[in-house]
Design a protein around this motif. Structure first.
Motif, PDB file in Angstrom:
ATOM      1  N   LYS A 310      46.086  45.834  34.127  1.00 24.94           N
ATOM      2  CA  LYS A 310      44.752  45.219  34.063  1.00 24.94           C
ATOM      3  C   LYS A 310      43.685  47.093  33.715  1.00 24.94           C
ATOM      4  N   SER A 311      44.237  47.368  34.201  1.00 26.43           N
ATOM      5  CA  SER A 311      43.087  48.402  34.371  1.00 26.43           C
ATOM      6  C   SER A 311      41.743  48.192  34.634  1.00 26.43           C
ATOM      7  N   ILE A 312      42.056  47.285  35.913  1.00 25.80           N
ATOM      8  CA  ILE A 312      40.536  46.665  36.197  1.00 25.80           C
ATOM      9  C   ILE A 312      39.839  47.712  36.747  1.00 25.80           C
ATOM     10  N   LEU A 313      38.526  48.426  36.609  1.00 25.11           N
ATOM     11  CA  LEU A 313      37.515  49.096  37.655  1.00 25.11           C
ATOM     12  C   LEU A 313      37.182  48.142  38.226  1.00 25.11           C
ATOM     13  N   ALA A 314      36.909  48.594  39.587  1.00 21.26           N
ATOM     14  CA  ALA A 314      35.616  48.380  40.684  1.00 21.26           C
ATOM     15  C   ALA A 314      35.051  49.856  40.834  1.00 21.26           C
ATOM     16  N   PHE A 315      33.316  49.401  40.772  1.00 23.38           N
ATOM     17  CA  PHE A 315      32.573  50.167  41.146  1.00 23.38           C
ATOM     18  C   PHE A 315      31.087  49.913  42.350  1.00 23.38           C
ATOM     19  N   GLY A 316      30.975  50.351  42.560  1.00 20.28           N
ATOM     20  CA  GLY A 316      29.875  49.673  44.447  1.00 20.28           C
ATOM     21  C   GLY A 316      29.017  49.897  43.849  1.00 20.28           C
ATOM     22  N   PRO A 366      52.167  29.534  40.007  1.00 24.60           N
ATOM     23  CA  PRO A 366      51.824  29.986  40.419  1.00 24.60           C
ATOM     24  C   PRO A 366      51.308  31.904  39.296  1.00 24.60           C
ATOM     25  N   VAL A 367      50.103  32.720  39.492  1.00 25.77           N
ATOM     26  CA  VAL A 367      50.459  33.656  38.643  1.00 25.77           C
ATOM     27  C   VAL A 367      50.395  35.169  39.758  1.00 25.77           C
ATOM     28  N   ARG A 368      50.251  36.081  37.824  1.00 27.84           N
ATOM     29  CA  ARG A 368      49.839  37.758  39.256  1.00 27.84           C
ATOM     30  C   ARG A 368      47.995  37.805  39.365  1.00 27.84           C
ATOM     31  N   THR A 369      48.002  37.543  40.569  1.00 25.49           N
ATOM     32  CA  THR A 369      46.415  38.221  41.591  1.00 25.49           C
ATOM     33  C   THR A 369      46.460  39.559  41.973  1.00 25.49           C
ATOM     34  N   SER A 385      40.352  37.698  46.691  1.00 27.05           N
ATOM     35  CA  SER A 385      42.094  37.770  45.516  1.00 27.05           C
ATOM     36  C   SER A 385      41.217  37.755  44.121  1.00 27.05           C
ATOM     37  N   VAL A 386      41.945  38.862  42.839  1.00 24.85           N
ATOM     38  CA  VAL A 386      41.083  38.693  41.402  1.00 24.85           C
ATOM     39  C   VAL A 386      42.127  38.198  40.812  1.00 24.85           C
ATOM     40  N   GLU A 387      41.464  36.884  40.042  1.00 22.64           N
ATOM     41  CA  GLU A 387      42.422  36.510  39.183  1.00 22.64           C
ATOM     42  C   GLU A 387      41.794  36.625  37.891  1.00 22.64           C
ATOM     43  N   TRP A 388      42.722  37.985  37.002  1.00 23.44           N
ATOM     44  CA  TRP A 388      42.390  38.132  35.614  1.00 23.44           C
ATOM     45  C   TRP A 388      42.592  37.484  34.387  1.00 23.44           C
ATOM     46  N   ALA A 395      40.136  32.727  25.735  1.00 21.38           N
ATOM     47  CA  ALA A 395      39.388  31.900  24.315  1.00 21.38           C
ATOM     48  C   ALA A 395      40.658  30.823  24.411  1.00 21.38           C
ATOM     49  N   ARG A 396      41.300  30.499  24.970  1.00 19.06           N
ATOM     50  CA  ARG A 396      42.205  29.119  24.646  1.00 19.06           C
ATOM     51  C   ARG A 396      41.333  28.559  25.675  1.00 19.06           C
ATOM     52  N   ASP A 397      40.752  28.929  26.989  1.00 18.85           N
ATOM     53  CA  ASP A 397      40.546  27.771  27.839  1.00 18.85           C
ATOM     54  C   ASP A 397      39.392  27.695  28.617  1.00 18.85           C
ATOM     55  N   ASN A 398      38.638  28.889  27.543  1.00 26.70           N
ATOM     56  CA  ASN A 398      37.407  29.429  27.917  1.00 26.70           C
ATOM     57  C   ASN A 398      36.823  29.589  29.422  1.00 26.70           C
ATOM     58  N   TRP A 399      37.384  30.411  29.922  1.00 24.09           N
ATOM     59  CA  TRP A 399      37.673  30.330  31.936  1.00 24.09           C
ATOM     60  C   TRP A 399      38.027  31.845  31.786  1.00 24.09           C
ATOM     61  N   PRO A 400      37.096  32.809  32.453  1.00 28.42           N
ATOM     62  CA  PRO A 400      37.590  33.682  32.620  1.00 28.42           C
ATOM     63  C   PRO A 400      38.583  34.367  33.903  1.00 28.42           C
ATOM     64  N   GLY A 401      38.132  33.440  34.140  1.00 25.81           N
ATOM     65  CA  GLY A 401      39.258  34.133  35.955  1.00 25.81           C
ATOM     66  C   GLY A 401      38.034  33.225  37.436  1.00 25.81           C
ATOM     67  N   ALA A 402      38.504  34.002  38.026  1.00 22.65           N
ATOM     68  CA  ALA A 402      37.936  34.471  39.584  1.00 22.65           C
ATOM     69  C   ALA A 402      37.721  34.738  40.210  1.00 22.65           C
ATOM     70  N   ILE A 403      37.445  35.267  41.309  1.00 26.09           N
ATOM     71  CA  ILE A 403      37.614  36.167  42.643  1.00 26.09           C
ATOM     72  C   ILE A 403      37.250  35.268  44.001  1.00 26.09           C
ATOM     73  N   THR A 404      37.889  34.838  44.582  1.00 25.00           N
ATOM     74  CA  THR A 404      38.119  34.622  45.777  1.00 25.00           C
ATOM     75  C   THR A 404      37.757  35.596  47.192  1.00 25.00           C
ATOM     76  N   LEU A 405      37.270  34.895  48.114  1.00 24.28           N
ATOM     77  CA  LEU A 405      36.703  35.434  49.565  1.00 24.28           C
ATOM     78  C   LEU A 405      37.689  35.222  50.814  1.00 24.28           C
ATOM     79  N   LEU A 406      39.006  35.945  50.638  1.00 22.32           N
ATOM     80  CA  LEU A 406      40.080  35.693  51.803  1.00 22.32           C
ATOM     81  C   LEU A 406      39.534  35.802  52.877  1.00 22.32           C
ATOM     82  N   LEU A 407      38.653  36.567  53.598  1.00 20.41           N
ATOM     83  CA  LEU A 407      38.242  36.560  54.698  1.00 20.41           C
ATOM     84  C   LEU A 407      37.596  37.657  54.495  1.00 20.41           C
ATOM     85  N   ARG A 408      37.489  37.799  56.234  1.00 20.28           N
ATOM     86  CA  ARG A 408      36.465  38.889  56.077  1.00 20.28           C
ATOM     87  C   ARG A 408      36.637  39.607  57.754  1.00 20.28           C
TER      88      ARG A 408
END
Length: 673
Positions: A310-316, A366-369, A385-388, A395-408
């Motif tokens: 995916k080459s997802i770049l996360a920067f804080g 189940p999808v790849r996360t 957990s990042v669903e991308w 474009a099909r579902d008009n849904w960009p994905g989700a980011i879920t906080l699993l734990l701290r």
């Protein structure tokens, strides 16, 4: 005068309270006398009596007095007199002295409370335990302690190098030992006629031992009865980087990790202040994310797993925001997480996970996360957990994905400095400014969080197309892990930023300490044992294992004034210095990452396609320097023939081909694939 109730004066009572009570001697052979007389004139006291008036005095004038000034109570067990301690000095015969317990107050012999045996005087105070090989074991561990030679090896000028080489050639031609400075006289007739006692194997090299320079240390040719491990051959690396990128506004901060490389899109991301840039050899430099000059600065960068493609770049940033964007989708971010504290460190899990989709419009299998770790400046670590989904799915579902906080994870008490996963993503290690390095197992951490419902969160979609997510942290529904949930915990002498799992040896972890630690530590994750420690006399900022050699590369920040090296390579498990690169000036290496493939030169084939000239087996590193530059250094170069000579020696399994084969290590010579 008050007589004692028993009608006799006990040893603790005196007729005159201004006269000290007499202490009978414990020596059975000495006459009945007191060791201290208060009624004698000081001028009439003998030398020994004058000494015994001071409890810390000694007949040895050069012996330093005791540093303790607090008077200790009189022990209940008999102590050894100074006379016997002095008689059993070093170099003399050992003295065994037996002392009985003193008589009780009523004059009867009391029950023995123990005896004291003194053999050869007082035991000397030592700072460490020798390991039998000329080294010293540190306190609290049985790991071997290795000292680097940085302080002794200073870069020589060209003239000094030529002189040193010429002296070495002359010494080799004349068969001279350059270490020995004293001329020895040997009677050859006695040497030829007499036979030396055979202690192990004796030959000519053992009879005439010599000392040779290996490039990093002096070694002796004397044979040892123990099995010797072949020492790795030192290498010479080019001191100058093969490529330098100007990086204005690069922060001179030990806690910032502003470099990231994606092997999927072959792009290097660099954070310069509040701006994010991307660089590739084929496309050059381009701006990825803008920012205000006086706004929050970038603190950490990380690319998603190569397996996810995916080459997802996360920067804080220092304002607590974490932005996620894919380089395959342009420069518009898709998500932005808002954390309660400034971001300190970011890391992606190297493998993907199959989870139930959060898409409310379809019932997909189940999808790849992707899994993302985010550490902040107060010591908290958040597991997301990042669903991308792909652009066509959006474009099909008009849904960009989700980011879920699993734990701290709330184990560290100060800023998170380092985060690292092992190769298969089963464990991860965390390093903090509280001098701790903690190890966690994914199976235990995510227990009970695989099928949790989507936690409450505020999602705001802006006009720029970015979904800003505000997780409700601390609402009681998010799973929290406290101290004690970690599998291992290792205490260091300073902050732990450099953490690296060995890619070809399961269970081997390397960590580096900050300015007050200045060591590289090697741990066995299964048992928690410290395997070895290398003292490098510098702040360790990064650690990178080679994928083709049994070697590890380290970069250094603040160092001692006579320590000019900022990059060094060590062998494992010998812990020998293979090579070192010195930098001019006092600039430090702030952070470094591996650069697979090294410097590529685009070549056009006959068919017209463009290819790369190098492979991933040739290793380079990219270093962020405090002089506002990004340097490319070639660390692991050369053919496979030279690799086998430099990485020799058995590993943790003793060099057994069968055991290493079971561990998944294929060897071609000593090359690890």
């Amino acid at each position: 005068m008050n007589p004692s109730p028993s009608g006799s004066v006990g040893p603790s009572r005196s007729l005159d309270r201004f006269v000290a009570h007499r202490r009978p001697t414990l020596e059975p052979s000495s006459p009945s006398s007191s060791s201290f007389h208060s009624n004698k004139d000081p001028k009439a006291l003998s030398t020994e009596e004058r000494l015994l008036r001071d409890p810390a005095a000694s007949t040895d004038a050069f012996k330093s007095p005791s540093s303790s000034t607090v008077s200790t109570p009189k022990p209940k067990f008999p102590v050894i007199s100074r006379r016997n301690r002095r008689s059993g000095g070093q170099g003399g015969a050992s003295v065994l002295s037996f002392h009985r317990s003193p008589a009780g107050p009523n004059g009867d012999r009391q029950i023995s409370v123990g005896t004291v045996w003194a053999v050869g005087g007082v035991a000397p105070v030592v700072a460490g335990i020798p390991d039998g090989r000329g080294r010293t074991l540190g306190s609290g561990t049985n790991a071997r302690l290795y000292a680097s030679t940085f302080a002794n090896n200073k870069p020589m000028s060209k003239t000094a190098q030529e002189t040193e080489q010429q002296e070495g050639r002359l010494a080799q031609a004349l068969d001279l030992d350059r270490v020995s400075r004293v001329l020895e006289f040997r009677d050859r007739s006695l040497a030829s006629g007499s036979k030396l006692p055979m202690v192990g194997k004796h030959d000519e090299s053992n009879a005439n031992p010599r000392t040779l320079w290996t490039g990093t240390e002096w070694i002796s040719t004397r044979l040892d009865t123990k099995v010797k491990v072949p020492s790795p051959e030192p290498r010479t690396l080019p001191c100058a980087p093969f490529k330098v990128l100007d990086a204005p506004s690069l922060r001179d901060d030990f806690y910032c990790s502003i470099l990231a490389y994606s092997p999927t899109c072959h792009t290097l991301a660099v954070g310069l202040g509040s701006l994010l840039y991307g660089w590739s050899e084929l496309q050059g430099v381009r701006l990825l994310a803008q920012g205000d000059k006086h706004g929050p600065h970038l603190t950490s960068l990380a690319f998603s797993s190569a397996q996810g493609q995916k080459s997802i770049l996360a920067f804080g940033r220092s304002d607590g925001s974490v932005t996620l964007m894919s380089l395959y989708e342009g420069s518009i971010p898709r998500f932005q997480l808002q954390q309660p504290s400034p971001i300190a460190c970011i890391a992606w899990r190297p493998v993907i996970q199959l989870r139930n989709s959060r898409n409310p419009h379809t019932n997909q299998p189940p999808v790849r996360t992707e899994d993302l770790l985010v550490g902040d400046e107060v010591g908290n670590i958040y597991y997301y957990s990042v669903e991308w989904p792909e652009p066509w799915e959006i474009a099909r579902d008009n849904w960009p994905g989700a980011i879920t906080l699993l734990l701290r994870i709330c184990v560290h008490t100060q800023q998170i400095c380092g985060l690292a996963f092992n190769k298969d993503g089963g464990t991860f290690a965390t390093g903090g400014n509280d001098n701790l390095c903690c190890l966690f197992e994914i199976s235990k951490v995510l227990n009970g969080t695989k099928n949790v419902p989507n936690g409450p969160q505020d999602i705001i979609s802006g006009a720029d197309g970015i979904r800003r997510i505000y997780p409700w942290i601390g609402n009681g529904q998010t799973k929290e892990l406290r101290s004690g949930s970690e599998v291992r915990k290792w205490v260091h002498g300073a902050a732990v930023k450099a953490i690296a799992f060995c890619p070809w040896r399961d269970g081997l972890l390397a960590t580096g300490g900050g300015s007050n630690d200045k060591c590289i530590h090697f741990y066995h994750t299964s048992s928690g044992a410290c395997l070895a420690t290398i003292s490098v006399a510098a702040q360790v900022t990064s650690l990178m294992w080679s994928t083709t050699r049994r070697e590890i590369c380290a970069t250094f920040g603040f160092a001692q004034p006579d320590h000019p090296y900022r990059i060094a390579v060590f062998s494992w498990p010998e812990c020998k210095q293979i090579a070192a690169i010195a930098w001019e000036g006092e600039h430090r290496a702030l952070y470094a990452i591996p650069y697979p493939g090294g410097p590529n030169e685009s070549r056009t084939s006959k068919e017209g396609g463009t290819g790369l000239s190098r492979t991933s087996k040739e290793g380079c590193i990219v270093v962020a320097s405090s002089d506002e530059s990004v340097k490319f250094h070639e660390v692991w170069s050369g053919s496979k023939k030279s690799i086998s000579s430099s990485s020799g020696g058995p590993g943790l399994l003793g060099g057994s081909d069968i055991l290493e084969g079971l561990e998944g290590i294929d060897k071609e010579g000593d090359v690890i694939h």
